[in-house]
Design an enzyme around this catalytic site. Structure first.
Site, mmCIF file in Angstrom:
data_model
loop_
_atom_site.group_PDB
_atom_site.id
_atom_site.type_symbol
_atom_site.label_atom_id
_atom_site.label_comp_id
_atom_site.label_asym_id
_atom_site.label_seq_id
_atom_site.Cartn_x
_atom_site.Cartn_y
_atom_site.Cartn_z
ATOM 1 N N GLU A 229 13.265 -31.863 0.777
ATOM 2 C CA GLU A 229 13.939 -32.418 -0.396
ATOM 3 C C GLU A 229 14.829 -33.586 0.016
ATOM 4 O O GLU A 229 15.834 -33.870 -0.618
ATOM 5 C CB GLU A 229 14.756 -31.310 -1.083
ATOM 6 C CG GLU A 229 15.036 -31.583 -2.546
ATOM 7 C CD GLU A 229 15.694 -30.423 -3.254
ATOM 8 O OE1 GLU A 229 16.800 -30.619 -3.795
ATOM 9 O OE2 GLU A 229 15.104 -29.331 -3.275
ATOM 10 N N GLU B 186 0.825 -1.205 0.000
ATOM 11 C CA GLU B 186 0.000 0.000 0.000
ATOM 12 C C GLU B 186 0.864 1.263 0.000
ATOM 13 O O GLU B 186 0.555 2.241 -0.692
ATOM 14 C CB GLU B 186 -0.927 0.014 1.224
ATOM 15 C CG GLU B 186 -1.894 -1.158 1.286
ATOM 16 C CD GLU B 186 -1.370 -2.331 2.085
ATOM 17 O OE1 GLU B 186 -2.175 -2.972 2.785
ATOM 18 O OE2 GLU B 186 -0.157 -2.617 2.002
ATOM 19 N N CYS C 269 -2.631 -3.681 7.201
ATOM 20 C CA CYS C 269 -2.267 -3.908 8.607
ATOM 21 C C CYS C 269 -2.694 -2.726 9.473
ATOM 22 O O CYS C 269 -2.828 -1.596 9.004
ATOM 23 C CB CYS C 269 -0.770 -4.170 8.741
ATOM 24 S SG CYS C 269 0.279 -2.797 8.224
ATOM 25 N N CYS D 288 -0.503 0.358 7.662
ATOM 26 C CA CYS D 288 -0.953 0.803 6.343
ATOM 27 C C CYS D 288 -2.353 1.393 6.401
ATOM 28 O O CYS D 288 -2.692 2.286 5.614
ATOM 29 C CB CYS D 288 -0.920 -0.365 5.361
ATOM 30 S SG CYS D 288 0.755 -0.924 4.966
ATOM 31 N N LEU E 121 10.977 -37.916 3.626
ATOM 32 C CA LEU E 121 9.713 -37.536 3.002
ATOM 33 C C LEU E 121 8.548 -38.335 3.587
ATOM 34 O O LEU E 121 7.486 -37.783 3.892
ATOM 35 C CB LEU E 121 9.790 -37.761 1.494
ATOM 36 C CG LEU E 121 10.684 -36.792 0.723
ATOM 37 C CD1 LEU E 121 11.093 -37.395 -0.620
ATOM 38 C CD2 LEU E 121 9.986 -35.454 0.512
#
Length: 365
Positions: A308, A53, A78, A87, A314
């Site tokens: 990764e 903004e 915010c 903002c 994983l």
């Protein structure tokens, strides 16, 4: 598509310019419209800099037009002081009469307070334009605040016969399943996420550096699961090209980490001058290893991470249901035998061909 949707769509387009540089802040896009013409645009600067903004308002050449304009933003402005002033206060100060918002900010410090402030000042506020698209765009930010963990991307390459790696190798380097274009795309992804994680076995077998050497961008923070603290500075992943976090299970004299702090805690060198943050977890709690890792990463404000590692690492996150996306490359080669690719279920959201590779991207069910 309505007028509001057209401008929010543009906000989403320009917001992507902040991918990989705004974290832990969200990558917001803002557009200012006067008399059905865009007179300024802005996206979130590198962390600590201006929000979207502010950049958009500063870009308006004739500031008198702001009092007759509409500002469009992907996320609620915010209402609190952080690295920069609120903002919402800036919008009020410039007397911008109309504010159109894609989605509400779930951050407890905002969570509707910016909208309340704007409406109390007399602004006409519209909320929920392309809301689903805006929430998807801010997925890292929302996951971090709502689930108290990073947004987790699983990534691996598997052969045409479903193997992720051979059982034995002659050299300490990766055995490539994918082509150079797929590998370059992975480096692009690394530049977009805050951290990347592998286990000890992957480090010992491949000696990866996990950098973005084939792409322009910032190296991710490297996270290593090193239960017995076997690794030393001879491994590329533990050099000074990026910050390192090591999860371990050793009883030792490492300093206690103050996980309430908002910046890195880099401990004195250990194991041949490794500079890293060390986090101890209980490896005996096999059903919550991934959860403990996520808790540690959350306390260090890591809002996104690529897993990764090898198949075991994983599968640990898959089994604990701690993942958001899976990005799976399928090559044309076959190993005939080796380490099987992880087993999981998810919703296929895209499938693309990269020369002779197939890339499938899944979302968690």
């Amino acid at each position: 598509m309505t007028t509001h949707e057209t401008y929010i769509k543009r906000c989403l387009q320009i917001a992507k310019n902040g991918l990989g540089i705004t974290r832990p802040n969200p990558m917001v896009g803002a557009v200012i419209v006067y008399n059905d013409q865009i007179i300024a645009e802005g996206f979130t600067s590198t962390y600590g800099g201006n929000h979207a903004e502010v950049n958009a308002i500063n870009a308006v050449k004739d500031q008198s037009l702001l009092a007759k304009s509409t500002i469009y933003v992907t996320l609620e402005p915010c209402s609190h002081f952080g690295k920069t002033p609120p903002c919402s206060d800036l919008i009020v100060r410039h007397n911008i009469p109309n504010v159109v918002i894609g989605c509400i900010d779930d951050n407890p410090e905002v969570a509707g307070k910016g909208i309340v402030k704007l409406r109390a000042s007399g602004c006409h506020v519209t909320v929920g334009v392309l809301e689903a698209e805006c929430k998807a765009h801010h997925k890292r930010f929302f996951t971090f605040h709502n689930k108290k963990r990073p947004y987790i991307i699983l990534k691996w390459a598997e052969t045409a016969d479903d193997f992720i790696a051979p059982l034995k190798k002659d050299e300490q380097k990766p055995v490539w399943i994918t082509n150079q274009y797929s590998r370059q795309l992975v480096h692009k992804w690394r530049s977009e996420e805050q951290a990347i994680l592998v286990g000890t076995n992957t480090v010992v077998a491949d000696n990866p550096s996990l950098t973005v050497r084939d792409w322009s961008g910032e190296n991710p923070i490297r996270v290593v699961l090193d239960k017995d603290l076997k690794l030393n500075s001879d491994y590329s992943i533990l050099n000074d090209e990026s910050d390192n976090i090591i999860f371990h299970g050793e009883n030792n004299t490492l300093p206690v980490i103050d996980t309430n702090q908002t910046s890195w805690s880099i401990h004195p060198p250990l194991n041949n001058s490794i500079s890293a943050s060390y986090i101890k977890i209980d490896w005996n709690l096999k059903k919550s290893i991934a959860k403990q890792i996520c808790d540690g990463l959350f306390k260090f404000q890591i809002n996104s991470i690529i897993i990764e590692g090898g198949s075991q690492t994983l599968q640990t996150f898959i089994d604990e249901n701690l993942w958001d996306e899976a990005r799976v490359f399928i090559g044309k080669i076959e190993f005939k035998s080796g380490i099987k690719a992880p087993q999981f279920s998810g919703n296929l959201i895209s499938e693309n061909t990269i020369e002779n590779d197939t890339l499938k991207i899944y979302a968690k069910d």
